[in-house]
Write an enzyme that holds these catalytic residues in place. Structure first.
Site, PDB file in Angstrom:
ATOM      1  N   LYS A 140       3.831  -4.023  14.367  1.00  0.00           N
ATOM      2  CA  LYS A 140       2.923  -3.422  13.384  1.00  0.00           C
ATOM      3  C   LYS A 140       2.602  -4.471  12.312  1.00  0.00           C
ATOM      4  CE  LYS A 140       2.744  -1.370   9.468  1.00  0.00           C
ATOM      5  NZ  LYS A 140       1.390  -1.781   9.090  1.00  0.00           N
ATOM      6  N   GLU A 165      13.277  -9.797   5.444  1.00  0.00           N
ATOM      7  CA  GLU A 165      13.006 -10.952   4.579  1.00  0.00           C
ATOM      8  C   GLU A 165      11.963 -10.523   3.560  1.00  0.00           C
ATOM      9  OE1 GLU A 165      14.783 -13.466   4.308  1.00  0.00           O
ATOM     10  OE2 GLU A 165      15.957 -13.171   6.126  1.00  0.00           O
ATOM     11  N   CYS A 195       5.984 -16.334   0.197  1.00  0.00           N
ATOM     12  CA  CYS A 195       7.265 -15.846  -0.319  1.00  0.00           C
ATOM     13  C   CYS A 195       8.074 -16.988  -0.918  1.00  0.00           C
ATOM     14  CB  CYS A 195       8.050 -15.159   0.782  1.00  0.00           C
ATOM     15  SG  CYS A 195       8.237 -16.200   2.235  1.00  0.00           S
ATOM     16  N   GLU A 238       8.131 -10.852  -9.202  1.00  0.00           N
ATOM     17  CA  GLU A 238       7.284 -11.598  -8.274  1.00  0.00           C
ATOM     18  C   GLU A 238       5.809 -11.261  -8.537  1.00  0.00           C
ATOM     19  OE1 GLU A 238       7.171 -10.457  -4.070  1.00  0.00           O
ATOM     20  OE2 GLU A 238       7.413 -12.573  -3.574  1.00  0.00           O
TER      21      GLU A 238
HETATM   22  P1  NAP Z   1       4.577  -4.774   2.033  1.00  0.00           P
HETATM   23  O1  NAP Z   1       3.651  -3.966   1.239  1.00  0.00           O
HETATM   24  O2  NAP Z   1       6.034  -4.530   1.900  1.00  0.00           O
HETATM   25  O3  NAP Z   1       4.121  -4.580   3.549  1.00  0.00           O
HETATM   26  C1  NAP Z   1       4.734  -5.283   4.612  1.00  0.00           C
HETATM   27  C2  NAP Z   1       4.570  -4.486   5.894  1.00  0.00           C
HETATM   28  O4  NAP Z   1       5.346  -3.282   5.798  1.00  0.00           O
HETATM   29  C3  NAP Z   1       3.135  -4.048   6.166  1.00  0.00           C
HETATM   30  O5  NAP Z   1       2.889  -4.114   7.554  1.00  0.00           O
HETATM   31  C4  NAP Z   1       3.148  -2.612   5.662  1.00  0.00           C
HETATM   32  O6  NAP Z   1       2.146  -1.816   6.241  1.00  0.00           O
HETATM   33  C5  NAP Z   1       4.523  -2.172   6.107  1.00  0.00           C
HETATM   34  N1  NAP Z   1       5.048  -0.979   5.423  1.00  0.00           N
HETATM   35  C6  NAP Z   1       4.716  -0.506   4.199  1.00  0.00           C
HETATM   36  N2  NAP Z   1       5.429   0.619   3.918  1.00  0.00           N
HETATM   37  C7  NAP Z   1       6.221   0.854   4.996  1.00  0.00           C
HETATM   38  C8  NAP Z   1       7.176   1.865   5.319  1.00  0.00           C
HETATM   39  N3  NAP Z   1       7.472   2.867   4.479  1.00  0.00           N
HETATM   40  N4  NAP Z   1       7.803   1.806   6.505  1.00  0.00           N
HETATM   41  C9  NAP Z   1       7.540   0.800   7.369  1.00  0.00           C
HETATM   42  N5  NAP Z   1       6.635  -0.190   7.125  1.00  0.00           N
HETATM   43  C10 NAP Z   1       5.986  -0.161   5.942  1.00  0.00           C
HETATM   44  O7  NAP Z   1       4.358  -6.348   1.765  1.00  0.00           O
HETATM   45  P2  NAP Z   1       2.977  -7.144   1.738  1.00  0.00           P
HETATM   46  O8  NAP Z   1       2.230  -6.808   0.482  1.00  0.00           O
HETATM   47  O9  NAP Z   1       2.281  -6.991   3.034  1.00  0.00           O
HETATM   48  O10 NAP Z   1       3.484  -8.660   1.651  1.00  0.00           O
HETATM   49  C11 NAP Z   1       3.801  -9.311   0.452  1.00  0.00           C
HETATM   50  C12 NAP Z   1       5.300  -9.349   0.252  1.00  0.00           C
HETATM   51  O11 NAP Z   1       5.918  -9.952   1.386  1.00  0.00           O
HETATM   52  C13 NAP Z   1       5.736 -10.193  -0.926  1.00  0.00           C
HETATM   53  O12 NAP Z   1       6.723  -9.509  -1.644  1.00  0.00           O
HETATM   54  C14 NAP Z   1       6.325 -11.445  -0.279  1.00  0.00           C
HETATM   55  O13 NAP Z   1       7.300 -12.118  -1.043  1.00  0.00           O
HETATM   56  C15 NAP Z   1       6.901 -10.876   0.965  1.00  0.00           C
HETATM   57  N6  NAP Z   1       7.088 -11.919   1.988  1.00  0.00           N
HETATM   58  C16 NAP Z   1       8.353 -12.319   2.270  1.00  0.00           C
HETATM   59  C17 NAP Z   1       8.570 -13.328   3.203  1.00  0.00           C
HETATM   60  C18 NAP Z   1       9.969 -13.792   3.538  1.00  0.00           C
HETATM   61  O14 NAP Z   1      10.155 -14.378   4.599  1.00  0.00           O
HETATM   62  N7  NAP Z   1      10.942 -13.585   2.668  1.00  0.00           N
HETATM   63  C19 NAP Z   1       7.476 -13.910   3.847  1.00  0.00           C
HETATM   64  C20 NAP Z   1       6.198 -13.462   3.531  1.00  0.00           C
HETATM   65  C21 NAP Z   1       6.013 -12.452   2.599  1.00  0.00           C
HETATM   66  P3  NAP Z   1       0.709  -1.596   5.552  1.00  0.00           P
HETATM   67  O15 NAP Z   1       0.568  -2.576   4.454  1.00  0.00           O
HETATM   68  O16 NAP Z   1      -0.233  -1.838   6.679  1.00  0.00           O
HETATM   69  O17 NAP Z   1       0.685  -0.169   5.079  1.00  0.00           O
END
Ligand code: NAP
Length: 481
Positions: free
Chosen positions: A174, A249, A283, A381
């Site tokens: 997903k 992560e 990230c 962040e």
């Molecule tokens: P996000 O809002 O947490 O979303 C990540 C994924 O999780 C998306 O596919 C999202 O789907 C899904 N999701 C949301 N709610 C969920 C739930 N209740 N159950 C299961 N899946 C769910 O993060 P983002 O805005 O896409 O990405 C930015 C964040 O990623 C930042 O905090 C960044 O630091 C972090 N990041 C971390 C790393 C690492 O390796 N540490 C690498 C890259 C990014 P939808 O958005 O499609 O609804």
């Protein structure tokens, strides 16, 4: 397959049964890149059922069969590099040369895990009983759910999917709803390369429904997630209730420390690359620059000069910095500039919309100083191109401030003093450490992951650790009759 069929379930491309999902070009938000019906939770359940059905045969395939598929997929990614990079830039916004680099990296990742199919092994362990031979074997978890964010929309899905498939798991992916097309292209390529029906499915839809099925369904044997700390914490808690292996992560607030003996130009180059490369949407982006007071003026001037020289514009024009991915992230970026100023930080450069382009989620590369570690701008962040400069009096204060956040993903130190950088490695709370390098970026054969609120710390990604996460280990005691 039609252009609106984004769901790949049990070997069939199909329409979603959910609400319309609209993806806009972040460089030109009036422009719709694609619009299609999202998946529902029920479709995610169907994908998991297909994975369950397919996992036995795929898990029993020979290493060379899996290797052939992954090498073929790598070749196909490379053959389509320009088209894939354009797709990525139109949805995510990053400069086209960065997108090309990310697509090339996806091919590299596929090859890395292809090679693992033959070389990954268990251990032969010395036995205390001469009659008994002791060794370990690894076998696939079974069905794994992979949930990914938008910021590396081909690299992150690839490093999870390739590792999971290489080790014999059936996968349901997903991707983020912000960047679905590049994920669709990846799955098309893997299917064409020979991943059997059901062993890889794609469901594109909201995390709250589709994602929820992927973490709660009883057929799921493992979950790998990359994204925000809020979502990741929810997922690891849910998985823990069922005792399912989970890897999350999450966010970062990564510091770069500059000591008085540092190469100032190199340190400024690294800070600017880490803070503004990819619009701060990494990230591992540098968000805090911790500068020793003896060199604070020189470092600050060098960073501001460089920040002001960066070009900002649509990713297709290949500027130094593209737009924020979405209206939400755009709003967040400006909100944090206001928060920093209200807290008493001084805006040194940026903080506004550039004069050009006229539309799009653009912000100037932003540097603030007079930042205290207790301020929100130093703790939370942003995930955008906003760099905070914090002056420190000595090395101990640098370490204390660097560790004074909830996160612990990446950290760097600039110094020529070996004793200092070794002490930094010992005392810093970060899963990835760079000495005289920028906080961002990683190599695929190195384990990748954070500490504290940046990671579940259950298993790192990439390298050998990825293979270990996607497999069970069995300890075997064999005594001949
Ligand atoms: P996000 O809002 O947490 O979303 C990540 C994924 O999780 C998306 O596919 C999202 O789907 C899904 N999701 C949301 N709610 C969920 C739930 N209740 N159950 C299961 N899946 C769910 O993060 P983002 O805005 O896409 O990405 C930015 C964040 O990623 C930042 O905090 C960044 O630091 C972090 N990041 C971390 C790393 C690492 O390796 N540490 C690498 C890259 C990014 P939808 O958005 O499609 O609804």
């Amino acid at each position: 397959m039609t252009d609106t069929q984004y769901q790949y379930i049990d070997g069939e491309w199909t329409d979603g049964d959910g609400n319309e999902l609209v993806v806009r070009n972040p460089a030109s938000p009036d422009e719709t890149v694609v619009s299609f019906p999202a998946a529902t939770g029920a479709q995610a359940t169907r994908a998991l059922a297909a994975a369950d059905e397919a996992s036995g045969a795929w898990g029993a395939s020979t290493p060379d069969e899996r290797e052939t598929v992954l090498y073929d997929a790598a070749d196909r990614v490379e053959a389509n590099l320009d088209r894939l990079a354009e797709t990525l830039t139109l949805e995510e916004g990053k400069p086209i040369s960065s997108s090309r680099g990310e697509v090339a990296r996806a091919a590299e990742i596929l090859r890395f895990f292809a090679s693992y199919t033959r070389t990954a092994t268990g251990d032969t362990v010395p036995s205390t009983d001469p009659e008994t031979f002791t060794y370990t074997v690894r076998e696939p978890l079974g069905v794994v759910s992979l949930i990914t964010p938008w910021n590396f929309p081909i690299a992150t899905p690839t490093w999870k999917v390739a590792a999971a498939l290489a080790s014999g798991n059936a996968v349901v992916l997903k991707p983020s709803s912000e960047t679905p097309t590049i994920a669709k292209r990846l799955v098309e390529i893997l299917a064409a390369a020979g991943v059997p029906d059901g062993a890889l499915s794609l469901v594109v839809g909201p995390g709250s429904t589709v994602g929820d099925e992927l973490i709660t369904d009883e057929r799921v044997d493992g979950i790998s997630f990359t994204g925000s700390t809020g979502t990741g914490t929810h997922i690891s808690t849910t998985a823990a209730e069922r005792g399912v292996p989970v890897q999350t992560e999450m966010g970062g607030k990564n510091p770069q420390v500059v000591l008085p003996d540092a190469d100032i130009d190199a340190a400024a180059d690294a800070a600017v690359a880490g803070a503004f490369g990819l619009t701060g949407q990494a990230c591992t982006a540098t968000s805090r620059l911790l500068v020793h007071e003896a060199v604070a003026d020189r470092v600050t001037e060098a960073v501001v000069d460089r920040a002001e020289s960066l070009s900002v514009g649509p990713g297709m024009a290949d500027p130094d910095m593209g737009p924020a991915v979405s209206a939400d992230q755009d709003e967040t970026n400006f909100e944090y500039v206001s928060i920093a100023r209200e807290e008493g930080a001084t805006l040194l450069t940026g903080g506004g919309r550039p004069a050009e382009p006229e539309s799009g989620y653009f912000i100037e590369p932003t540097v603030v100083t007079d930042v205290e570690s207790s301020m929100r701008i130093a703790q939370e962040e942003v995930f955008g191109p906003v760099l905070s400069i914090i002056e420190v009096a000595d090395f101990d204060e640098a370490i204390r401030v660097a560790n004074d956040v909830a996160f612990g993903l990446s950290a760097s130190v600039f110094t020529a003093d070996m004793a200092r950088w070794r002490e930094f490695v010992d005392r810093i709370e970060a899963g990835v450490i760079k000495v005289n390098g920028t906080t961002s970026g990683s190599q695929i054969q190195m384990p990748f992951g954070g500490m504290k609120a940046s990671s579940s710390e259950t298993a790192k990604e990439l390298g050998q650790r990825a293979y270990e996460f996607y497999t069970h280990e069995k300890s075997v005691y064999r005594t001949d009759p």
